[in-house]
Design a protein around this motif. Sequence first.
Motif, PDB file in Angstrom:
ATOM      1  N   VAL A 293       0.842  -1.195   0.000  1.00 55.74           N
ATOM      2  CA  VAL A 293       0.000   0.000   0.000  1.00 55.74           C
ATOM      3  C   VAL A 293       0.881   1.250   0.000  1.00 55.74           C
ATOM      4  N   ALA A 294       1.897   1.258   0.861  1.00 60.51           N
ATOM      5  CA  ALA A 294       2.819   2.396   0.895  1.00 60.51           C
ATOM      6  C   ALA A 294       3.536   2.552  -0.447  1.00 60.51           C
ATOM      7  N   LEU A 295       3.900   1.416  -1.061  1.00 58.54           N
ATOM      8  CA  LEU A 295       4.529   1.459  -2.382  1.00 58.54           C
ATOM      9  C   LEU A 295       3.573   2.029  -3.419  1.00 58.54           C
ATOM     10  N   PHE A 296       2.327   1.563  -3.410  1.00 60.83           N
ATOM     11  CA  PHE A 296       1.329   2.069  -4.361  1.00 60.83           C
ATOM     12  C   PHE A 296       1.127   3.569  -4.194  1.00 60.83           C
ATOM     13  N   TRP A 297       0.995   4.013  -2.936  1.00 62.38           N
ATOM     14  CA  TRP A 297       0.760   5.435  -2.688  1.00 62.38           C
ATOM     15  C   TRP A 297       2.000   6.273  -3.010  1.00 62.38           C
ATOM     16  N   GLY A 298       3.178   5.693  -2.785  1.00 66.54           N
ATOM     17  CA  GLY A 298       4.389   6.388  -3.219  1.00 66.54           C
ATOM     18  C   GLY A 298       4.434   6.524  -4.729  1.00 66.54           C
ATOM     19  N   GLY A 299       3.919   5.496  -5.420  1.00 69.08           N
ATOM     20  CA  GLY A 299       3.882   5.529  -6.878  1.00 69.08           C
ATOM     21  C   GLY A 299       2.925   6.550  -7.448  1.00 69.08           C
ATOM     22  N   THR A 300       1.912   6.966  -6.650  1.00 67.22           N
ATOM     23  CA  THR A 300       0.979   7.972  -7.168  1.00 67.22           C
ATOM     24  C   THR A 300       1.674   9.303  -7.436  1.00 67.22           C
ATOM     25  N   PHE A 301       2.780   9.562  -6.757  1.00 64.20           N
ATOM     26  CA  PHE A 301       3.513  10.801  -7.008  1.00 64.20           C
ATOM     27  C   PHE A 301       4.209  10.751  -8.358  1.00 64.20           C
ATOM     28  N   ILE A 302       4.641   9.568  -8.760  1.00 60.57           N
ATOM     29  CA  ILE A 302       5.259   9.425 -10.070  1.00 60.57           C
ATOM     30  C   ILE A 302       4.197   9.560 -11.158  1.00 60.57           C
ATOM     31  N   ALA A 303       3.101   8.819 -11.002  1.00 64.55           N
ATOM     32  CA  ALA A 303       2.020   8.901 -11.984  1.00 64.55           C
ATOM     33  C   ALA A 303       1.432  10.310 -12.030  1.00 64.55           C
ATOM     34  N   GLY A 304       1.284  10.911 -10.863  1.00 69.26           N
ATOM     35  CA  GLY A 304       0.749  12.271 -10.817  1.00 69.26           C
ATOM     36  C   GLY A 304       1.660  13.275 -11.490  1.00 69.26           C
ATOM     37  N   ARG A 305       2.955  13.088 -11.347  1.00 72.80           N
ATOM     38  CA  ARG A 305       3.923  13.974 -12.012  1.00 72.80           C
ATOM     39  C   ARG A 305       3.795  13.869 -13.531  1.00 72.80           C
ATOM     40  N   VAL A 306       3.630  12.635 -14.025  1.00 69.58           N
ATOM     41  CA  VAL A 306       3.448  12.425 -15.465  1.00 69.58           C
ATOM     42  C   VAL A 306       2.186  13.141 -15.947  1.00 69.58           C
ATOM     43  N   LEU A 307       1.090  12.973 -15.206  1.00 70.86           N
ATOM     44  CA  LEU A 307      -0.178  13.583 -15.602  1.00 70.86           C
ATOM     45  C   LEU A 307      -0.121  15.103 -15.489  1.00 70.86           C
ATOM     46  N   ALA A 308       0.467  15.613 -14.423  1.00 74.51           N
ATOM     47  CA  ALA A 308       0.475  17.053 -14.177  1.00 74.51           C
ATOM     48  C   ALA A 308       1.234  17.813 -15.256  1.00 74.51           C
ATOM     49  N   GLN A 309       2.181  17.154 -15.891  1.00 78.55           N
ATOM     50  CA  GLN A 309       2.981  17.827 -16.913  1.00 78.55           C
ATOM     51  C   GLN A 309       2.349  17.754 -18.303  1.00 78.55           C
TER      52      GLN A 309
ATOM     53  N   VAL B 195       1.430   3.546  11.068  1.00 78.61           N
ATOM     54  CA  VAL B 195       2.891   3.616  11.017  1.00 78.61           C
ATOM     55  C   VAL B 195       3.408   3.373   9.601  1.00 78.61           C
ATOM     56  N   PHE B 196       2.690   2.543   8.835  1.00 80.31           N
ATOM     57  CA  PHE B 196       3.143   2.220   7.482  1.00 80.31           C
ATOM     58  C   PHE B 196       3.052   3.437   6.550  1.00 80.31           C
ATOM     59  N   ASN B 197       2.280   4.457   6.934  1.00 81.59           N
ATOM     60  CA  ASN B 197       2.221   5.673   6.113  1.00 81.59           C
ATOM     61  C   ASN B 197       3.578   6.347   6.017  1.00 81.59           C
ATOM     62  N   ASN B 198       4.439   6.105   7.016  1.00 78.54           N
ATOM     63  CA  ASN B 198       5.767   6.710   6.992  1.00 78.54           C
ATOM     64  C   ASN B 198       6.623   6.183   5.845  1.00 78.54           C
ATOM     65  N   LEU B 199       6.228   5.042   5.283  1.00 78.47           N
ATOM     66  CA  LEU B 199       6.976   4.493   4.147  1.00 78.47           C
ATOM     67  C   LEU B 199       6.607   5.174   2.827  1.00 78.47           C
ATOM     68  N   VAL B 200       5.481   5.896   2.798  1.00 77.35           N
ATOM     69  CA  VAL B 200       5.033   6.504   1.545  1.00 77.35           C
ATOM     70  C   VAL B 200       6.066   7.478   0.975  1.00 77.35           C
ATOM     71  N   PRO B 201       6.555   8.461   1.760  1.00 77.67           N
ATOM     72  CA  PRO B 201       7.569   9.349   1.185  1.00 77.67           C
ATOM     73  C   PRO B 201       8.866   8.639   0.835  1.00 77.67           C
ATOM     74  N   VAL B 202       9.198   7.582   1.588  1.00 75.61           N
ATOM     75  CA  VAL B 202      10.411   6.825   1.264  1.00 75.61           C
ATOM     76  C   VAL B 202      10.293   6.205  -0.124  1.00 75.61           C
ATOM     77  N   PHE B 203       9.176   5.527  -0.372  1.00 72.92           N
ATOM     78  CA  PHE B 203       8.960   4.936  -1.688  1.00 72.92           C
ATOM     79  C   PHE B 203       8.833   6.021  -2.752  1.00 72.92           C
ATOM     80  N   GLY B 204       8.208   7.146  -2.407  1.00 73.73           N
ATOM     81  CA  GLY B 204       8.073   8.235  -3.373  1.00 73.73           C
ATOM     82  C   GLY B 204       9.415   8.744  -3.848  1.00 73.73           C
ATOM     83  N   ILE B 205      10.347   8.937  -2.921  1.00 72.57           N
ATOM     84  CA  ILE B 205      11.684   9.419  -3.271  1.00 72.57           C
ATOM     85  C   ILE B 205      12.434   8.388  -4.108  1.00 72.57           C
TER      86      ILE B 205
END
Length: 309
Positions: free
Chosen positions: A26-42, A266-276
């Motif tokens: 879940v944290a990996l998926f949510w971290g991945g939304t920043f990548i997908a969102g970056r693609v869409l936003a541009q 606590v697993f939400n703390n992994l979201v920015p880690v996966f995002g980076i």
Amino acid sequence: MRSSTVSPASLSTAPASLVYIKLIFVALFWGGTFIAGRVLAQQMPPMTAASGRFSVAVVFLLLLAWKFEGGLPRLDRKQVLTTAALGLTGFFLYNLFFLAALARMPAGRTALFVALNPIVTALASAVLLRERLASIKWLGIMLAFCGTAIVITHGDLAGLLHGTGGGIGAGEVFMFCGISSWAAYTLIGRVALKGLSPVAATTYAAMWGLAFLLVGAAFEFPTVAWRSFGWQVWVSIAYMGLFGTVIGFVWYYEGVKALGPSRTAVFNNLVPVFGILLAAVLLGEPVLLSMLVGGMVTIAGVVLTNRKN
């Protein structure tokens, strides 16, 4: 629509080890939304992009509601207003600010701001709901904001004080607005929503959010160059709708049922880690020392804020 006939507890009968694995994903998926969102936003206007995401999400959420709960319950007037408020804050406003931030900031840097979500929610609870915060929680809040300041200034805190270092730009402002919208979404759901399961509440909120987005997107559609989009855009929309919204929500709720809300959060703390990490691998974004240090300080603050008294 029929009333709920199956308890949401039926969503999870998995062993604890499998639940832990799912929460990491879940944290990996949510971290991945920043990548997908970056693609869409541009490449795509924000309301059009968000409408695509939640068109996918609503279809699958409706299927889940029918599978696990026999359909969606009828709403009374208060529930209609509450789910509309949830859709406005957590789906419409949050996603507009989220995509606006990603159009102006790297995905990894934006992901770090997600760690402030529980901090802003705790502060809002203290101010609006008059919830008392222990001293350790206030220390955690201070640490989290210090960590964010390190990220914003690229580590030059002294330069910020003297007006010579990095500062808060439009991207940071949009992300702060997004975090505030999510805090409002959390508080509204906590105090005002009665008699609805998480599946039903999320489905109704997503439907409201999609309705609001489609109204705004109607003005964007005539200007969208649909034929110019590559496969990356369509995959990003599908990913954010299915993995970032539906699967992420269901698996996260399984964690809440099996482990409790505090251990799951606590697993939400992994979201920015996966995002980076994903931004570095997939988008080639640099990983700055200030991001690592600021991120660790922020996460430490979040852990302290979420400790039981």
